[in-house]
Scaffold this motif. Structure first.
Motif, PDB file in Angstrom:
ATOM      1  N   TRP A  65       0.866  -1.174   0.000  1.00 18.73           N
ATOM      2  CA  TRP A  65       0.000   0.000   0.000  1.00 18.73           C
ATOM      3  C   TRP A  65       0.907   1.230   0.000  1.00 18.73           C
ATOM      4  O   TRP A  65       1.623   1.475   0.967  1.00 18.73           O
ATOM      5  N   GLU A  66       0.863   2.002  -1.122  1.00 20.45           N
ATOM      6  CA  GLU A  66       1.770   3.131  -1.282  1.00 20.45           C
ATOM      7  C   GLU A  66       1.420   4.294  -0.368  1.00 20.45           C
ATOM      8  O   GLU A  66       2.291   5.010   0.104  1.00 20.45           O
ATOM      9  N   LYS A  67       0.155   4.510  -0.146  1.00 28.92           N
ATOM     10  CA  LYS A  67      -0.293   5.660   0.631  1.00 28.92           C
ATOM     11  C   LYS A  67      -1.195   5.202   1.766  1.00 28.92           C
ATOM     12  O   LYS A  67      -2.204   4.541   1.546  1.00 28.92           O
ATOM     13  N   THR A  68      -0.801   5.555   2.977  1.00 27.18           N
ATOM     14  CA  THR A  68      -1.645   5.303   4.145  1.00 27.18           C
ATOM     15  C   THR A  68      -1.693   6.587   4.955  1.00 27.18           C
ATOM     16  O   THR A  68      -0.713   7.334   5.010  1.00 27.18           O
ATOM     17  N   TYR A  69      -2.837   6.843   5.566  1.00 25.36           N
ATOM     18  CA  TYR A  69      -2.977   8.057   6.357  1.00 25.36           C
ATOM     19  C   TYR A  69      -3.720   7.752   7.645  1.00 25.36           C
ATOM     20  O   TYR A  69      -4.738   7.058   7.648  1.00 25.36           O
ATOM     21  N   HIS A  70      -3.195   8.301   8.727  1.00 26.23           N
ATOM     22  CA  HIS A  70      -3.836   8.237  10.037  1.00 26.23           C
ATOM     23  C   HIS A  70      -3.639   9.588  10.698  1.00 26.23           C
ATOM     24  O   HIS A  70      -2.507  10.082  10.768  1.00 26.23           O
ATOM     25  N   THR A  71      -4.726  10.202  11.153  1.00 27.63           N
ATOM     26  CA  THR A  71      -4.626  11.491  11.823  1.00 27.63           C
ATOM     27  C   THR A  71      -3.904  11.312  13.150  1.00 27.63           C
ATOM     28  O   THR A  71      -4.327  10.507  13.979  1.00 27.63           O
ATOM     29  N   PHE A  72      -2.811  12.030  13.331  1.00 23.64           N
ATOM     30  CA  PHE A  72      -2.018  11.900  14.553  1.00 23.64           C
ATOM     31  C   PHE A  72      -2.803  12.355  15.780  1.00 23.64           C
ATOM     32  O   PHE A  72      -2.827  11.691  16.803  1.00 23.64           O
ATOM     33  N   ASN A  73      -3.469  13.499  15.674  1.00 18.19           N
ATOM     34  CA  ASN A  73      -4.243  14.025  16.791  1.00 18.19           C
ATOM     35  C   ASN A  73      -5.594  14.480  16.251  1.00 18.19           C
ATOM     36  O   ASN A  73      -5.676  15.492  15.563  1.00 18.19           O
ATOM     37  N   SER A  74      -6.639  13.747  16.575  1.00 15.81           N
ATOM     38  CA  SER A  74      -7.957  14.005  15.981  1.00 15.81           C
ATOM     39  C   SER A  74      -8.792  15.044  16.726  1.00 15.81           C
ATOM     40  O   SER A  74      -9.931  15.296  16.356  1.00 15.81           O
ATOM     41  N   LYS A  75      -8.238  15.665  17.737  1.00 15.53           N
ATOM     42  CA  LYS A  75      -9.023  16.604  18.549  1.00 15.53           C
ATOM     43  C   LYS A  75      -9.590  17.765  17.745  1.00 15.53           C
ATOM     44  O   LYS A  75     -10.644  18.289  18.079  1.00 15.53           O
ATOM     45  N   ARG A  76      -8.917  18.182  16.700  1.00 10.32           N
ATOM     46  CA  ARG A  76      -9.400  19.292  15.882  1.00 10.32           C
ATOM     47  C   ARG A  76     -10.005  18.813  14.559  1.00 10.32           C
ATOM     48  O   ARG A  76     -10.289  19.618  13.685  1.00 10.32           O
ATOM     49  N   SER A  77     -10.177  17.522  14.416  1.00 13.06           N
ATOM     50  CA  SER A  77     -10.743  16.955  13.189  1.00 13.06           C
ATOM     51  C   SER A  77     -12.244  16.779  13.314  1.00 13.06           C
ATOM     52  O   SER A  77     -12.797  16.791  14.408  1.00 13.06           O
ATOM     53  N   THR A  78     -12.884  16.573  12.190  1.00 13.28           N
ATOM     54  CA  THR A  78     -14.315  16.286  12.171  1.00 13.28           C
ATOM     55  C   THR A  78     -14.572  14.990  12.937  1.00 13.28           C
ATOM     56  O   THR A  78     -13.910  13.978  12.678  1.00 13.28           O
ATOM     57  N   PRO A  79     -15.512  14.989  13.874  1.00 13.97           N
ATOM     58  CA  PRO A  79     -15.786  13.777  14.661  1.00 13.97           C
ATOM     59  C   PRO A  79     -16.196  12.591  13.780  1.00 13.97           C
ATOM     60  O   PRO A  79     -16.965  12.745  12.837  1.00 13.97           O
ATOM     61  N   GLY A  80     -15.640  11.439  14.118  1.00 10.95           N
ATOM     62  CA  GLY A  80     -16.057  10.201  13.494  1.00 10.95           C
ATOM     63  C   GLY A  80     -15.287   9.779  12.268  1.00 10.95           C
ATOM     64  O   GLY A  80     -15.474   8.663  11.784  1.00 10.95           O
ATOM     65  N   PHE A  81     -14.413  10.639  11.734  1.00 12.56           N
ATOM     66  CA  PHE A  81     -13.686  10.254  10.525  1.00 12.56           C
ATOM     67  C   PHE A  81     -12.860   9.003  10.823  1.00 12.56           C
ATOM     68  O   PHE A  81     -12.238   8.896  11.881  1.00 12.56           O
ATOM     69  N   PRO A  82     -12.841   8.015   9.903  1.00 10.21           N
ATOM     70  CA  PRO A  82     -12.161   6.746  10.163  1.00 10.21           C
ATOM     71  C   PRO A  82     -10.680   6.899  10.512  1.00 10.21           C
ATOM     72  O   PRO A  82     -10.008   7.853  10.110  1.00 10.21           O
ATOM     73  N   ASP A  83     -10.171   5.909  11.240  1.00 16.10           N
ATOM     74  CA  ASP A  83      -8.783   5.900  11.688  1.00 16.10           C
ATOM     75  C   ASP A  83      -7.790   5.843  10.540  1.00 16.10           C
ATOM     76  O   ASP A  83      -6.717   6.428  10.617  1.00 16.10           O
TER      77      ASP A  83
END
Length: 108
Positions: A30-48
């Protein structure tokens, strides 16, 4: 090989689960993977996880065995899963065979 380790070693936390899934994704190309390091300022519920390989787009929410997804997490997975060509999953450590199959990881 990681697959055997992944199956045979208990996962103790969501952080450890995430690390193992990311490791398997990397091994499977998998060339591209993304995980939000700190989700406190992100939209609630977005997948890991958000992962891209070739013509596939996969979103995954990771939960430990007894943890339940929040309503916003469920809504995101349903919305993403309704988009043609997008794969959206709720994965738990017990889903290891499904995870490895989805990632295209080589199994023993």
């Amino acid at each position: 090989m990681m697959n055997r380790y992944f199956r045979d070693t208990p996962i103790k936390s969501e952080k450890e689960f995430l690390s193992r899934v990311l490791f398997e994704a990397e091994l499977a190309g998998w060339e591209k993977t993304y995980h939000t390091f700190n989700s406190k300022r992100s939209t609630p519920g977005f997948p890991d996880l958000c992962m891209v390989r070739d013509n596939r787009l996969v979103f995954a929410e990771l939960k430990m065995t007894k943890a339940k997804p929040t309503k916003p997490q469920q809504e995101w997975l349903e919305a993403l899963g309704a988009v043609p060509g997008v794969e959206a999953y709720l994965w738990r450590p017990s889903d290891i065979d499904e995870i490895l199959e989805c990632l295209g990881a080589k199994t023993e």
